[in-house]
Design a protein around this motif. Structure first.
Motif, PDB file in Angstrom:
ATOM      1  N   LEU A 225       0.826  -1.208   0.000  1.00 35.96           N
ATOM      2  CA  LEU A 225       0.000   0.000   0.000  1.00 35.96           C
ATOM      3  C   LEU A 225       0.859   1.256   0.000  1.00 35.96           C
ATOM      4  O   LEU A 225       0.559   2.222  -0.695  1.00 35.96           O
ATOM      5  CB  LEU A 225      -0.943  -0.002   1.206  1.00 35.96           C
ATOM      6  CG  LEU A 225      -2.076  -1.026   1.155  1.00 35.96           C
ATOM      7  CD1 LEU A 225      -2.740  -1.160   2.515  1.00 35.96           C
ATOM      8  CD2 LEU A 225      -3.088  -0.657   0.087  1.00 35.96           C
TER       9      LEU A 225
ATOM     10  N   LEU B 195      -2.065  -2.171  -4.782  1.00 37.59           N
ATOM     11  CA  LEU B 195      -3.193  -2.814  -4.123  1.00 37.59           C
ATOM     12  C   LEU B 195      -3.343  -4.174  -4.775  1.00 37.59           C
ATOM     13  O   LEU B 195      -3.681  -4.280  -5.939  1.00 37.59           O
ATOM     14  CB  LEU B 195      -4.478  -1.999  -4.292  1.00 37.59           C
ATOM     15  CG  LEU B 195      -5.735  -2.614  -3.688  1.00 37.59           C
ATOM     16  CD1 LEU B 195      -5.590  -2.778  -2.180  1.00 37.59           C
ATOM     17  CD2 LEU B 195      -6.945  -1.751  -4.009  1.00 37.59           C
TER      18      LEU B 195
ATOM     19  N   ARG C 283      -9.949   1.937  -0.945  1.00 35.82           N
ATOM     20  CA  ARG C 283      -8.491   1.919  -0.973  1.00 35.82           C
ATOM     21  C   ARG C 283      -7.939   2.868   0.092  1.00 35.82           C
ATOM     22  O   ARG C 283      -6.969   2.550   0.774  1.00 35.82           O
ATOM     23  CB  ARG C 283      -7.998   2.307  -2.369  1.00 35.82           C
ATOM     24  CG  ARG C 283      -6.512   2.245  -2.505  1.00 35.82           C
ATOM     25  CD  ARG C 283      -6.051   2.695  -3.894  1.00 35.82           C
ATOM     26  NE  ARG C 283      -4.631   2.475  -3.988  1.00 35.82           N
ATOM     27  CZ  ARG C 283      -4.047   1.776  -4.931  1.00 35.82           C
ATOM     28  NH1 ARG C 283      -4.768   1.202  -5.873  1.00 35.82           N
ATOM     29  NH2 ARG C 283      -2.742   1.637  -4.936  1.00 35.82           N
TER      30      ARG C 283
END
Length: 123
Positions: A5, A10, A24
């Motif tokens: 991250l 991702l 996210r």
């Protein structure tokens, strides 16, 4: 997950995030939400199921390579055990494999020798 991250990666399907109501940004900011906890738990469960399924090949591998394969499959079990313990913390700080747990896995795999069993204590 933290490192991925942080590097803008991702590695989870967006559909899984949507299913659990996670964005996210939630992951990048390390938010401890019910959705984030459910997402991490579901992802770990899915990974564990695939790992257990892959253990079926141990009996089909040359006996000389079974200890190595058992170890190779056992290490991710250790990681998933840690994820179960850490929960949302896996998105908040770097994760490092437990060296002693991996060493124990290596010894256990070696002691099991050429048997067709999966890692001791596993399915």
């Amino acid at each position: 997950m933290f490192e991925d991250l942080r590097n803008g990666k991702l590695r989870l399907p967006v559909s899984d995030l949507d299913r659990h109501g996670v964005t996210r940004a939630d992951l990048e900011q390390g938010r401890d939400t019910p959705g984030a906890r459910a997402l991490i738990s579901a992802t770990a469960s899915s990974a564990r199921a695939a790992l257990v399924e892959s253990e079926r090949i141990i009996g089909e591998v040359d006996p000389d390579y079974r200890p190595f394969l058992r170890y190779t499959l056992g290490v991710p079990h250790n990681v998933l055990d840690d994820v179960g313990t850490l929960g949302v913390a896996v998105i908040r700080r770097p994760y490092h494999d437990g060296k002693m747990a991996n060493l124990r896995m290596m010894v256990r795999s070696r002691r099991m020798g050429t048997s067709t069993e999966a890692v001791a204590g596993r399915a």
